[in-house]
Scaffold this motif. Structure first.
Motif, PDB file in Angstrom:
ATOM      1  N   ALA A  37       0.618 -21.260  -2.048  1.00  0.00           N
ATOM      2  CA  ALA A  37       1.021 -20.084  -1.276  1.00  0.00           C
ATOM      3  C   ALA A  37       1.436 -19.000  -2.258  1.00  0.00           C
ATOM      4  O   ALA A  37       2.316 -19.204  -3.093  1.00  0.00           O
ATOM      5  N   GLU A  38       0.794 -17.847  -2.150  1.00  0.00           N
ATOM      6  CA  GLU A  38       1.112 -16.740  -3.039  1.00  0.00           C
ATOM      7  C   GLU A  38       1.185 -15.470  -2.207  1.00  0.00           C
ATOM      8  O   GLU A  38       0.250 -15.146  -1.490  1.00  0.00           O
ATOM      9  N   PRO A  39       2.306 -14.750  -2.297  1.00  0.00           N
ATOM     10  CA  PRO A  39       2.431 -13.521  -1.491  1.00  0.00           C
ATOM     11  C   PRO A  39       1.484 -12.432  -2.001  1.00  0.00           C
ATOM     12  O   PRO A  39       1.235 -12.307  -3.205  1.00  0.00           O
ATOM     13  N   VAL A  40       0.961 -11.684  -1.046  1.00  0.00           N
ATOM     14  CA  VAL A  40       0.026 -10.613  -1.372  1.00  0.00           C
ATOM     15  C   VAL A  40       0.588  -9.318  -0.808  1.00  0.00           C
ATOM     16  O   VAL A  40       0.968  -9.247   0.368  1.00  0.00           O
ATOM     17  N   THR A  41       0.681  -8.280  -1.617  1.00  0.00           N
ATOM     18  CA  THR A  41       1.123  -6.974  -1.149  1.00  0.00           C
ATOM     19  C   THR A  41      -0.081  -6.057  -1.047  1.00  0.00           C
ATOM     20  O   THR A  41      -0.868  -5.920  -1.994  1.00  0.00           O
ATOM     21  N   LEU A  42      -0.228  -5.455   0.106  1.00  0.00           N
ATOM     22  CA  LEU A  42      -1.343  -4.534   0.341  1.00  0.00           C
ATOM     23  C   LEU A  42      -0.797  -3.114   0.341  1.00  0.00           C
ATOM     24  O   LEU A  42       0.161  -2.784   1.032  1.00  0.00           O
ATOM     25  N   GLU A  43      -1.409  -2.277  -0.444  1.00  0.00           N
ATOM     26  CA  GLU A  43      -0.985  -0.880  -0.510  1.00  0.00           C
ATOM     27  C   GLU A  43      -1.788  -0.080   0.499  1.00  0.00           C
ATOM     28  O   GLU A  43      -3.011  -0.051   0.468  1.00  0.00           O
ATOM     29  N   THR A  44      -1.082   0.581   1.419  1.00  0.00           N
ATOM     30  CA  THR A  44      -1.735   1.414   2.416  1.00  0.00           C
ATOM     31  C   THR A  44      -1.291   2.849   2.198  1.00  0.00           C
ATOM     32  O   THR A  44      -0.138   3.131   1.929  1.00  0.00           O
ATOM     33  N   ASN A  45      -2.217   3.776   2.283  1.00  0.00           N
ATOM     34  CA  ASN A  45      -1.918   5.197   2.076  1.00  0.00           C
ATOM     35  C   ASN A  45      -1.891   5.929   3.377  1.00  0.00           C
ATOM     36  O   ASN A  45      -2.498   5.771   4.302  1.00  0.00           O
TER      37      ASN A  45
END
Length: 45
Positions: A37-45
């Motif tokens: 399990a690895e957290p993923v951060t998604l960048e939204t503009n």
């Protein structure tokens, strides 16, 4: 003499094939499995 060597070679090939089949069917060939399990951060503009 040459016929005995050829018979021995054939015998060893057959014995090796039987050993390979036995290992493939009876051996534990599955890889060890673990949950990752690895957290993923998604960048939204």
């Amino acid at each position: 003499m040459m016929a005995r060597l050829i018979k021995l070679l054939i015998f060893l090939v057959i014995l090796g094939f039987i050993g390979l089949l036995g290992f493939a069917y009876l051996g534990d060939l599955r890889p060890a499995q673990t949950d990752v399990a690895e957290p993923v951060t998604l960048e939204t503009n």
